[in-house]
Design a protein around this motif. Structure first.
Motif, PDB file in Angstrom:
ATOM      1  N   VAL A   1       0.878  -1.173   0.000  1.00 50.91           N
ATOM      2  CA  VAL A   1       0.000   0.000   0.000  1.00 50.91           C
ATOM      3  C   VAL A   1       0.912   1.219   0.000  1.00 50.91           C
ATOM      4  O   VAL A   1       1.589   1.488   1.000  1.00 50.91           O
ATOM      5  N   PRO A   2       0.977   1.968  -1.105  1.00 51.43           N
ATOM      6  CA  PRO A   2       1.916   3.093  -1.177  1.00 51.43           C
ATOM      7  C   PRO A   2       1.434   4.320  -0.406  1.00 51.43           C
ATOM      8  O   PRO A   2       0.240   4.476  -0.148  1.00 51.43           O
ATOM      9  N   PHE A   3       2.383   5.194  -0.071  1.00 51.76           N
ATOM     10  CA  PHE A   3       2.038   6.419   0.633  1.00 51.76           C
ATOM     11  C   PHE A   3       1.074   7.292  -0.164  1.00 51.76           C
ATOM     12  O   PHE A   3       0.241   7.991   0.410  1.00 51.76           O
ATOM     13  N   ASP A   4       1.201   7.288  -1.497  1.00 56.43           N
ATOM     14  CA  ASP A   4       0.436   8.250  -2.289  1.00 56.43           C
ATOM     15  C   ASP A   4      -0.959   7.769  -2.693  1.00 56.43           C
ATOM     16  O   ASP A   4      -1.621   8.393  -3.513  1.00 56.43           O
ATOM     17  N   VAL A   5      -1.439   6.660  -2.099  1.00 56.06           N
ATOM     18  CA  VAL A   5      -2.791   6.211  -2.410  1.00 56.06           C
ATOM     19  C   VAL A   5      -3.796   7.113  -1.697  1.00 56.06           C
ATOM     20  O   VAL A   5      -3.555   7.575  -0.580  1.00 56.06           O
ATOM     21  N   ASP A   6      -4.902   7.403  -2.352  1.00 57.04           N
ATOM     22  CA  ASP A   6      -5.935   8.249  -1.752  1.00 57.04           C
ATOM     23  C   ASP A   6      -6.943   7.422  -0.955  1.00 57.04           C
ATOM     24  O   ASP A   6      -7.219   6.264  -1.284  1.00 57.04           O
ATOM     25  N   GLY A   7      -7.506   8.030   0.082  1.00 56.62           N
ATOM     26  CA  GLY A   7      -8.629   7.421   0.791  1.00 56.62           C
ATOM     27  C   GLY A   7      -8.304   6.208   1.617  1.00 56.62           C
ATOM     28  O   GLY A   7      -9.177   5.372   1.865  1.00 56.62           O
ATOM     29  N   PHE A   8      -7.044   6.088   2.082  1.00 54.22           N
ATOM     30  CA  PHE A   8      -6.684   4.927   2.908  1.00 54.22           C
ATOM     31  C   PHE A   8      -6.711   5.330   4.372  1.00 54.22           C
ATOM     32  O   PHE A   8      -5.871   6.080   4.846  1.00 54.22           O
ATOM     33  N   ALA A   9      -7.715   4.854   5.109  1.00 55.10           N
ATOM     34  CA  ALA A   9      -7.853   5.227   6.522  1.00 55.10           C
ATOM     35  C   ALA A   9      -8.562   4.115   7.291  1.00 55.10           C
ATOM     36  O   ALA A   9      -9.206   3.250   6.702  1.00 55.10           O
ATOM     37  N   GLY A  10      -8.417   4.151   8.605  1.00 57.76           N
ATOM     38  CA  GLY A  10      -9.165   3.233   9.447  1.00 57.76           C
ATOM     39  C   GLY A  10      -8.542   1.873   9.647  1.00 57.76           C
ATOM     40  O   GLY A  10      -9.143   0.991  10.239  1.00 57.76           O
ATOM     41  N   VAL A  11      -7.302   1.673   9.141  1.00 63.23           N
ATOM     42  CA  VAL A  11      -6.625   0.390   9.325  1.00 63.23           C
ATOM     43  C   VAL A  11      -5.253   0.670   9.919  1.00 63.23           C
ATOM     44  O   VAL A  11      -4.432   1.330   9.297  1.00 63.23           O
ATOM     45  N   ALA A  12      -5.002   0.169  11.119  1.00 61.97           N
ATOM     46  CA  ALA A  12      -3.710   0.424  11.753  1.00 61.97           C
ATOM     47  C   ALA A  12      -3.148  -0.826  12.425  1.00 61.97           C
ATOM     48  O   ALA A  12      -1.975  -1.135  12.273  1.00 61.97           O
ATOM     49  N   ASP A  13      -3.983  -1.551  13.178  1.00 65.92           N
ATOM     50  CA  ASP A  13      -3.495  -2.725  13.894  1.00 65.92           C
ATOM     51  C   ASP A  13      -3.186  -3.870  12.936  1.00 65.92           C
ATOM     52  O   ASP A  13      -3.873  -4.049  11.929  1.00 65.92           O
ATOM     53  N   PRO A  14      -2.158  -4.661  13.255  1.00 66.76           N
ATOM     54  CA  PRO A  14      -1.861  -5.841  12.435  1.00 66.76           C
ATOM     55  C   PRO A  14      -3.037  -6.816  12.418  1.00 66.76           C
ATOM     56  O   PRO A  14      -3.684  -7.034  13.444  1.00 66.76           O
ATOM     57  N   VAL A  15      -3.300  -7.392  11.254  1.00 66.11           N
ATOM     58  CA  VAL A  15      -4.405  -8.333  11.100  1.00 66.11           C
ATOM     59  C   VAL A  15      -3.899  -9.594  10.397  1.00 66.11           C
ATOM     60  O   VAL A  15      -3.210  -9.513   9.379  1.00 66.11           O
TER      61      VAL A  15
END
Length: 268
Positions: free
Chosen positions: A193-207
Protein backbone atom coordinates in the motif's frame (compact mmCIF):
# COMPACT_ATOMS: atom_id res chain seq x y z
CA UNK A 1 -6.66 -23.36 20.97
CA UNK A 2 -7.92 -25.86 18.39
CA UNK A 3 -9.85 -27.81 21.05
CA UNK A 4 -11.39 -24.58 22.34
CA UNK A 5 -12.43 -23.63 18.81
CA UNK A 6 -13.96 -27.07 18.28
CA UNK A 7 -16.00 -26.66 21.47
CA UNK A 8 -17.10 -23.18 20.41
CA UNK A 9 -18.32 -24.48 17.04
CA UNK A 10 -20.30 -27.26 18.72
CA UNK A 11 -21.89 -24.68 20.99
CA UNK A 12 -22.84 -22.56 17.94
CA UNK A 13 -24.48 -25.60 16.31
CA UNK A 14 -26.39 -26.43 19.50
CA UNK A 15 -27.62 -22.87 19.99
CA UNK A 16 -28.60 -22.62 16.33
CA UNK A 17 -30.70 -25.73 16.84
CA UNK A 18 -32.43 -24.03 19.79
CA UNK A 19 -31.32 -26.63 22.33
CA UNK A 20 -30.08 -26.07 25.87
CA UNK A 21 -27.08 -28.03 27.12
CA UNK A 22 -29.44 -30.16 29.20
CA UNK A 23 -31.65 -30.95 26.18
CA UNK A 24 -28.62 -31.79 24.04
CA UNK A 25 -27.22 -34.08 26.72
CA UNK A 26 -30.55 -35.91 27.07
CA UNK A 27 -30.83 -36.39 23.28
CA UNK A 28 -27.26 -37.70 23.10
CA UNK A 29 -27.61 -39.89 26.18
CA UNK A 30 -24.71 -38.31 28.06
CA UNK A 31 -24.26 -36.14 31.16
CA UNK A 32 -24.90 -32.42 30.83
CA UNK A 33 -21.46 -31.78 32.31
CA UNK A 34 -19.92 -33.61 29.36
CA UNK A 35 -21.59 -31.21 26.93
CA UNK A 36 -20.44 -28.21 28.97
CA UNK A 37 -16.83 -29.40 29.29
CA UNK A 38 -16.64 -30.26 25.59
CA UNK A 39 -17.96 -26.84 24.57
CA UNK A 40 -15.49 -25.17 26.93
CA UNK A 41 -12.62 -27.04 25.26
CA UNK A 42 -11.70 -28.81 28.48
CA UNK A 43 -12.22 -32.35 27.15
CA UNK A 44 -12.08 -33.87 23.69
CA UNK A 45 -14.82 -35.59 21.75
CA UNK A 46 -14.74 -38.73 19.61
CA UNK A 47 -15.59 -38.67 15.91
CA UNK A 48 -18.61 -40.90 16.51
CA UNK A 49 -20.01 -38.68 19.25
CA UNK A 50 -19.34 -35.53 17.26
CA UNK A 51 -21.27 -36.86 14.27
CA UNK A 52 -24.10 -37.91 16.58
CA UNK A 53 -24.24 -34.44 18.12
CA UNK A 54 -24.19 -32.82 14.67
CA UNK A 55 -27.13 -35.02 13.69
CA UNK A 56 -29.02 -34.03 16.85
CA UNK A 57 -28.33 -30.39 16.01
CA UNK A 58 -29.71 -30.88 12.47
CA UNK A 59 -26.46 -29.73 10.87
CA UNK A 60 -26.88 -30.38 7.15
CA UNK A 61 -23.39 -29.26 6.12
CA UNK A 62 -21.28 -32.42 5.63
CA UNK A 63 -18.12 -30.43 4.79
CA UNK A 64 -18.33 -28.59 8.11
CA UNK A 65 -18.97 -31.80 10.04
CA UNK A 66 -16.02 -33.52 8.34
CA UNK A 67 -13.78 -30.53 9.18
CA UNK A 68 -14.86 -30.67 12.83
CA UNK A 69 -14.22 -34.41 12.95
CA UNK A 70 -10.71 -33.80 11.57
CA UNK A 71 -10.10 -31.28 14.35
CA UNK A 72 -11.39 -33.71 16.96
CA UNK A 73 -9.22 -36.61 15.82
CA UNK A 74 -5.90 -34.81 15.33
CA UNK A 75 -3.03 -36.62 16.97
CA UNK A 76 0.47 -35.54 17.89
CA UNK A 77 2.05 -32.39 19.25
CA UNK A 78 3.07 -29.49 17.05
CA UNK A 79 6.65 -28.22 17.05
CA UNK A 80 5.52 -25.11 18.94
CA UNK A 81 4.82 -27.21 22.05
CA UNK A 82 8.58 -27.37 22.61
CA UNK A 83 8.38 -23.69 23.52
CA UNK A 84 5.54 -23.86 26.04
CA UNK A 85 6.59 -21.91 29.11
CA UNK A 86 9.46 -20.30 27.18
CA UNK A 87 7.50 -17.85 25.01
CA UNK A 88 4.12 -16.14 25.59
CA UNK A 89 1.14 -18.47 25.04
CA UNK A 90 -0.19 -16.19 22.29
CA UNK A 91 2.89 -17.05 20.21
CA UNK A 92 1.99 -20.74 20.45
CA UNK A 93 -1.62 -20.06 19.44
CA UNK A 94 -0.46 -18.08 16.39
CA UNK A 95 1.98 -20.80 15.28
CA UNK A 96 -0.80 -23.39 15.63
CA UNK A 97 -3.18 -21.18 13.64
CA UNK A 98 -0.63 -20.72 10.84
CA UNK A 99 0.18 -24.43 10.75
CA UNK A 100 -3.45 -25.44 10.15
CA UNK A 101 -4.45 -22.57 7.85
CA UNK A 102 -5.51 -23.36 4.29
CA UNK A 103 -4.63 -19.79 3.31
CA UNK A 104 -3.41 -16.72 5.16
CA UNK A 105 -3.68 -12.98 4.54
CA UNK A 106 -1.56 -10.71 6.73
CA UNK A 107 -1.74 -6.91 6.84
CA UNK A 108 0.97 -4.88 8.58
CA UNK A 109 1.35 -1.11 8.75
CA UNK A 110 4.48 -0.69 10.90
CA UNK A 111 6.47 -3.94 10.75
CA UNK A 112 7.27 -6.50 8.08
CA UNK A 113 4.98 -9.52 8.73
CA UNK A 114 6.55 -11.94 11.21
CA UNK A 115 6.62 -14.83 8.73
CA UNK A 116 8.75 -12.73 6.38
CA UNK A 117 11.23 -11.17 8.80
CA UNK A 118 14.95 -11.84 8.50
CA UNK A 119 16.95 -12.85 11.55
CA UNK A 120 18.45 -9.36 11.79
CA UNK A 121 15.01 -7.77 11.69
CA UNK A 122 13.61 -10.15 14.33
CA UNK A 123 16.57 -9.63 16.63
CA UNK A 124 16.27 -5.83 16.38
CA UNK A 125 12.52 -5.92 17.15
CA UNK A 126 12.92 -8.09 20.24
CA UNK A 127 16.00 -6.16 21.29
CA UNK A 128 13.88 -3.01 21.47
CA UNK A 129 11.15 -4.63 23.61
CA UNK A 130 9.80 -2.81 26.65
CA UNK A 131 10.39 -4.06 29.29
CA UNK A 132 13.83 -5.20 28.16
CA UNK A 133 14.24 -8.91 27.47
CA UNK A 134 17.19 -10.99 28.62
CA UNK A 135 19.62 -12.33 26.02
CA UNK A 136 18.21 -15.82 26.57
CA UNK A 137 14.64 -14.60 26.01
CA UNK A 138 15.68 -12.78 22.84
CA UNK A 139 17.44 -15.86 21.45
CA UNK A 140 14.43 -18.07 22.19
CA UNK A 141 11.98 -15.68 20.54
CA UNK A 142 14.18 -15.19 17.50
CA UNK A 143 14.47 -18.97 17.08
CA UNK A 144 10.72 -19.40 17.50
CA UNK A 145 9.80 -16.72 14.97
CA UNK A 146 12.18 -18.08 12.35
CA UNK A 147 10.76 -21.59 12.81
CA UNK A 148 7.28 -20.24 12.06
CA UNK A 149 8.38 -19.76 8.44
CA UNK A 150 7.83 -23.44 7.74
CA UNK A 151 4.10 -22.72 7.56
CA UNK A 152 4.71 -20.89 4.27
CA UNK A 153 5.36 -24.18 2.53
CA UNK A 154 1.87 -25.57 3.05
CA UNK A 155 -0.57 -22.77 2.29
CA UNK A 156 -1.45 -19.81 0.07
CA UNK A 157 -0.05 -16.66 1.62
CA UNK A 158 -0.61 -12.97 0.85
CA UNK A 159 1.27 -10.21 2.64
CA UNK A 160 -0.28 -6.75 2.50
CA UNK A 161 2.34 -4.27 3.72
CA UNK A 162 2.08 -0.51 4.00
CA UNK A 163 5.04 1.36 2.52
CA UNK A 164 5.72 2.76 5.99
CA UNK A 165 6.70 -0.71 7.23
CA UNK A 166 9.19 -1.04 4.37
CA UNK A 167 10.82 2.30 5.20
CA UNK A 168 10.98 2.04 9.00
CA UNK A 169 14.46 0.99 10.07
CA UNK A 170 14.21 -1.02 13.28
CA UNK A 171 18.01 -1.41 13.24
CA UNK A 172 20.35 0.11 10.64
CA UNK A 173 20.52 0.49 6.86
CA UNK A 174 22.19 -2.90 6.36
CA UNK A 175 19.47 -4.78 8.24
CA UNK A 176 16.80 -2.81 6.35
CA UNK A 177 18.44 -3.49 2.97
CA UNK A 178 18.89 -7.18 3.75
CA UNK A 179 15.23 -7.41 4.78
CA UNK A 180 13.99 -5.88 1.52
CA UNK A 181 16.36 -8.02 -0.54
CA UNK A 182 15.10 -11.12 1.26
CA UNK A 183 11.53 -10.23 0.29
CA UNK A 184 12.55 -9.92 -3.35
CA UNK A 185 14.35 -13.29 -3.33
CA UNK A 186 11.34 -15.26 -2.06
CA UNK A 187 8.39 -16.52 -4.07
CA UNK A 188 5.88 -14.94 -1.73
CA UNK A 189 2.96 -12.73 -2.80
CA UNK A 190 3.65 -9.26 -1.41
CA UNK A 191 1.44 -6.27 -2.20
CA UNK A 192 2.37 -2.82 -0.98
CA UNK A 193 0.00 0.00 0.00
CA UNK A 194 1.92 3.09 -1.18
CA UNK A 195 2.04 6.42 0.63
CA UNK A 196 0.44 8.25 -2.29
CA UNK A 197 -2.79 6.21 -2.41
CA UNK A 198 -5.93 8.25 -1.75
CA UNK A 199 -8.63 7.42 0.79
CA UNK A 200 -6.68 4.93 2.91
CA UNK A 201 -7.85 5.23 6.52
CA UNK A 202 -9.16 3.23 9.45
CA UNK A 203 -6.63 0.39 9.32
CA UNK A 204 -3.71 0.42 11.75
CA UNK A 205 -3.50 -2.73 13.89
CA UNK A 206 -1.86 -5.84 12.43
CA UNK A 207 -4.41 -8.33 11.10
CA UNK A 208 -3.98 -12.03 10.29
CA UNK A 209 -6.88 -13.70 8.48
CA UNK A 210 -6.50 -17.48 8.53
CA UNK A 211 -8.75 -19.48 6.24
CA UNK A 212 -10.00 -22.80 7.57
CA UNK A 213 -10.92 -25.94 5.60
CA UNK A 214 -14.43 -24.46 5.37
CA UNK A 215 -15.43 -20.80 5.60
CA UNK A 216 -17.13 -21.27 8.98
CA UNK A 217 -13.77 -22.19 10.52
CA UNK A 218 -11.92 -19.05 9.45
CA UNK A 219 -10.16 -17.11 12.21
CA UNK A 220 -8.93 -13.54 12.56
CA UNK A 221 -6.09 -12.53 14.83
CA UNK A 222 -5.79 -8.85 15.70
CA UNK A 223 -2.59 -7.78 17.42
CA UNK A 224 -2.04 -4.82 19.75
CA UNK A 225 0.32 -3.63 22.48
CA UNK A 226 -1.99 -5.31 25.01
CA UNK A 227 -1.92 -8.74 23.39
CA UNK A 228 -3.56 -10.72 20.62
CA UNK A 229 -7.26 -11.40 20.16
CA UNK A 230 -8.53 -14.39 18.19
CA UNK A 231 -11.95 -13.77 16.63
CA UNK A 232 -14.30 -16.28 15.02
CA UNK A 233 -17.85 -14.91 15.25
CA UNK A 234 -19.38 -14.59 11.78
CA UNK A 235 -19.99 -10.85 12.19
CA UNK A 236 -16.32 -10.35 13.13
CA UNK A 237 -15.09 -12.45 10.22
CA UNK A 238 -17.32 -10.54 7.81
CA UNK A 239 -15.99 -7.22 9.10
CA UNK A 240 -12.36 -8.18 8.59
CA UNK A 241 -13.04 -9.68 5.16
CA UNK A 242 -14.31 -6.25 4.19
CA UNK A 243 -11.37 -4.49 5.88
CA UNK A 244 -8.87 -6.61 3.98
CA UNK A 245 -10.82 -6.18 0.73
CA UNK A 246 -10.39 -2.42 1.12
CA UNK A 247 -6.68 -2.82 1.84
CA UNK A 248 -6.25 -4.99 -1.25
CA UNK A 249 -8.09 -2.44 -3.38
CA UNK A 250 -5.61 0.21 -2.22
CA UNK A 251 -2.52 -1.96 -2.71
CA UNK A 252 -0.30 -2.16 -5.75
CA UNK A 253 -0.16 -5.40 -7.71
CA UNK A 254 2.60 -7.94 -7.03
CA UNK A 255 4.78 -6.75 -9.94
CA UNK A 256 4.37 -3.06 -9.11
CA UNK A 257 5.10 -3.83 -5.45
CA UNK A 258 8.36 -5.56 -6.37
CA UNK A 259 9.36 -2.51 -8.40
CA UNK A 260 8.71 -0.26 -5.41
CA UNK A 261 10.78 -2.51 -3.14
CA UNK A 262 13.59 -2.59 -5.73
CA UNK A 263 13.56 1.21 -5.67
CA UNK A 264 13.94 1.28 -1.89
CA UNK A 265 16.88 -1.13 -2.04
CA UNK A 266 18.61 1.18 -4.53
CA UNK A 267 17.97 4.17 -2.24
CA UNK A 268 19.79 2.44 0.64
Amino acid sequence: MRQQRLGAELRKLRERAGLTAREAAKAAGIAESKISMTEAGRVGVSAERLRHLASQYACDDPALVDALVAMATERGRGWWEEYRGRVPSGYLDLAELEHHAAHLTNFECVHIPGLLQTEGQVRAIFGASVPKLSEEEIETRVEFRLRRRQALGGMRYLALIHEAALRIRVADRKVARDQLSWLLEREVAVRVVPFDVDGFAGVADPVVYAGGPVRELDTVMVDSQHGSAFLDAEAQLARYREVLRKVESAALGVVESRELIHGLVREW
